[in-house]
Scaffold this motif. Structure first.
Motif, PDB file in Angstrom:
ATOM      1  N   UNK A   1      -7.148  27.428  -2.924  1.00 42.01           N
ATOM      2  CA  UNK A   1      -7.478  26.179  -1.808  1.00 42.01           C
ATOM      3  C   UNK A   1      -8.546  25.375  -2.439  1.00 42.01           C
ATOM      4  N   UNK A   2      -8.732  25.388  -3.648  1.00 38.83           N
ATOM      5  CA  UNK A   2     -10.313  24.675  -4.039  1.00 38.83           C
ATOM      6  C   UNK A   2      -9.475  23.305  -4.852  1.00 38.83           C
ATOM      7  N   UNK A   3      -9.907  22.299  -4.879  1.00 40.59           N
ATOM      8  CA  UNK A   3     -10.710  21.816  -3.778  1.00 40.59           C
ATOM      9  C   UNK A   3      -9.831  21.496  -2.755  1.00 40.59           C
ATOM     10  N   UNK A   4     -10.491  21.241  -1.355  1.00 44.23           N
ATOM     11  CA  UNK A   4      -9.743  20.915  -0.228  1.00 44.23           C
ATOM     12  C   UNK A   4      -9.172  19.478  -0.379  1.00 44.23           C
ATOM     13  N   UNK A   5      -8.411  19.233   0.216  1.00 45.27           N
ATOM     14  CA  UNK A   5      -7.552  17.974   0.114  1.00 45.27           C
ATOM     15  C   UNK A   5      -6.879  17.452   1.326  1.00 45.27           C
ATOM     16  N   UNK A   6      -6.894  16.228   1.591  1.00 44.29           N
ATOM     17  CA  UNK A   6      -5.789  15.883   2.702  1.00 44.29           C
ATOM     18  C   UNK A   6      -4.788  14.771   1.998  1.00 44.29           C
ATOM     19  N   UNK A   7      -3.561  14.730   2.783  1.00 43.29           N
ATOM     20  CA  UNK A   7      -2.495  13.773   2.512  1.00 43.29           C
ATOM     21  C   UNK A   7      -1.999  12.891   3.668  1.00 43.29           C
ATOM     22  N   UNK A   8      -2.360  11.686   3.517  1.00 41.46           N
ATOM     23  CA  UNK A   8      -2.041  10.875   4.692  1.00 41.46           C
ATOM     24  C   UNK A   8      -0.977   9.704   4.189  1.00 41.46           C
ATOM     25  N   UNK A   9      -0.201   9.466   5.287  1.00 42.02           N
ATOM     26  CA  UNK A   9       0.684   8.412   5.123  1.00 42.02           C
ATOM     27  C   UNK A   9       0.204   6.960   5.586  1.00 42.02           C
ATOM     28  N   UNK A  10       0.274   6.075   4.696  1.00 43.15           N
ATOM     29  CA  UNK A  10      -0.279   4.646   4.972  1.00 43.15           C
ATOM     30  C   UNK A  10       0.783   3.736   5.338  1.00 43.15           C
ATOM     31  N   UNK A  11       1.023   3.401   6.542  1.00 50.26           N
ATOM     32  CA  UNK A  11       2.040   2.659   6.865  1.00 50.26           C
ATOM     33  C   UNK A  11       1.866   1.155   6.186  1.00 50.26           C
TER      34      UNK A  11
ATOM     35  N   UNK B   1      -5.794   5.641  -8.688  1.00 50.18           N
ATOM     36  CA  UNK B   1      -6.718   6.607  -8.223  1.00 50.18           C
ATOM     37  C   UNK B   1      -8.282   6.192  -8.466  1.00 50.18           C
ATOM     38  N   UNK B   2      -8.903   6.279  -7.356  1.00 54.61           N
ATOM     39  CA  UNK B   2     -10.252   5.887  -6.980  1.00 54.61           C
ATOM     40  C   UNK B   2     -11.117   7.077  -6.834  1.00 54.61           C
ATOM     41  N   UNK B   3     -12.251   6.898  -7.344  1.00 58.88           N
ATOM     42  CA  UNK B   3     -13.550   8.136  -7.030  1.00 58.88           C
ATOM     43  C   UNK B   3     -14.552   7.437  -6.218  1.00 58.88           C
ATOM     44  N   UNK B   4     -14.822   7.689  -4.942  1.00 59.48           N
ATOM     45  CA  UNK B   4     -15.925   6.893  -4.169  1.00 59.48           C
ATOM     46  C   UNK B   4     -16.268   8.283  -3.218  1.00 59.48           C
ATOM     47  N   UNK B   5     -17.768   8.210  -3.417  1.00 62.08           N
ATOM     48  CA  UNK B   5     -18.631   9.147  -2.519  1.00 62.08           C
ATOM     49  C   UNK B   5     -17.980  10.440  -2.400  1.00 62.08           C
ATOM     50  N   UNK B   6     -17.933  10.891  -3.504  1.00 66.57           N
ATOM     51  CA  UNK B   6     -17.364  12.558  -3.948  1.00 66.57           C
ATOM     52  C   UNK B   6     -15.908  12.634  -3.446  1.00 66.57           C
ATOM     53  N   UNK B   7     -15.149  11.616  -3.361  1.00 65.80           N
ATOM     54  CA  UNK B   7     -13.656  11.875  -2.781  1.00 65.80           C
ATOM     55  C   UNK B   7     -12.977  11.361  -3.813  1.00 65.80           C
ATOM     56  N   UNK B   8     -11.813  11.832  -4.340  1.00 71.00           N
ATOM     57  CA  UNK B   8     -10.898  11.148  -5.422  1.00 71.00           C
ATOM     58  C   UNK B   8      -9.584  10.925  -4.371  1.00 71.00           C
ATOM     59  N   UNK B   9      -9.393   9.649  -4.571  1.00 74.86           N
ATOM     60  CA  UNK B   9      -8.129   9.204  -3.670  1.00 74.86           C
ATOM     61  C   UNK B   9      -6.874   8.852  -4.836  1.00 74.86           C
ATOM     62  N   UNK B  10      -5.803   9.180  -4.721  1.00 74.38           N
ATOM     63  CA  UNK B  10      -4.720   8.945  -5.592  1.00 74.38           C
ATOM     64  C   UNK B  10      -3.586   8.526  -4.704  1.00 74.38           C
ATOM     65  N   UNK B  11      -3.338   7.117  -4.684  1.00 72.38           N
ATOM     66  CA  UNK B  11      -1.988   6.587  -3.842  1.00 72.38           C
ATOM     67  C   UNK B  11      -0.671   6.466  -4.634  1.00 72.38           C
ATOM     68  N   UNK B  12      -0.135   6.934  -3.810  1.00 75.37           N
ATOM     69  CA  UNK B  12       1.534   7.055  -4.378  1.00 75.37           C
ATOM     70  C   UNK B  12       2.253   6.217  -3.461  1.00 75.37           C
ATOM     71  N   UNK B  13       3.632   5.744  -4.021  1.00 75.58           N
ATOM     72  CA  UNK B  13       4.793   5.037  -3.417  1.00 75.58           C
ATOM     73  C   UNK B  13       5.982   5.541  -3.869  1.00 75.58           C
ATOM     74  N   UNK B  14       6.999   5.110  -3.036  1.00 79.96           N
ATOM     75  CA  UNK B  14       8.363   5.473  -3.702  1.00 79.96           C
ATOM     76  C   UNK B  14       9.078   4.081  -3.360  1.00 79.96           C
ATOM     77  N   UNK B  15       9.288   3.611  -4.464  1.00 81.29           N
ATOM     78  CA  UNK B  15      10.206   2.239  -4.124  1.00 81.29           C
ATOM     79  C   UNK B  15      11.447   2.534  -3.806  1.00 81.29           C
ATOM     80  N   UNK B  16      12.168   1.548  -2.974  1.00 83.05           N
ATOM     81  CA  UNK B  16      13.464   1.858  -2.431  1.00 83.05           C
ATOM     82  C   UNK B  16      14.345   1.753  -3.393  1.00 83.05           C
TER      83      UNK B  16
END
Length: 141
Positions: free
Chosen positions: A31-41, A112-127
């Motif tokens: 379970x390391x490192x902890x992570x979130x997965x969010x949907x961005x409308x 991908x972006x690293x900011x304030x100790x958080x690594x964010x990776x953005x994904x999409x799925x083209x139609x």
């Protein structure tokens, strides 16, 4: 006696790799490192994206690697154990990690972006393109 699996139906063809992936995911328990997965409308007319955010405090850009390998997103972190420090107490370990996310067909990494100790990776799925293909039937006497 063979065991029944969700993909054992004769109507589901070519899902062997998915079944193996699900078995591998069930066995992994790190379970390391902890992570979130969010949907961005998406805004009007734009597709939605997904954002995976990992808590990677103590890691800098040089210690992190984000890659795609076949249908997997792999995030690796490597820290070297600095020996020049004399610790009176050591509660923060320099550890390595590898976190793997299985991607559905068509998913792509935007960035991908690293900011304030958080690594964010953005994904999409083209139609995907929708098409119908007629299969000719040959008749043999």
């Amino acid at each position: 006696m063979s065991r029944m699996t969700p993909f054992s139906s004769p109507l589901l063809l070519g899902f062997d790799a998915m079944e193996k992936t699900l078995e591998r995911l069930a066995k992994s328990g790190d379970s390391y490192p902890p992570y979130n997965i969010e949907r961005i409308r998406g805004a009007e007319g734009k597709p939605e994206t997904l954002r995976i955010t990992l808590a990677v405090a103590g890691f800098c850009e040089e210690n992190l690697e984000v890659t795609t390998e076949e249908n997997q997103l792999v995030v690796r972190g490597r820290q070297s154990d600095a020996t020049e420090h004399e610790f009176l107490h050591r509660g923060i370990a320099a550890r390595q990690f590898q976190r793997t996310f299985v991607l559905a067909d068509g998913m792509r990494v935007i960035g991908a972006e690293l900011k304030n100790g958080l690594l964010s990776v953005d994904l999409d799925r083209p139609e995907p393109e929708r098409f119908v293909r007629k299969i000719n039937i040959s008749v043999k006497d």
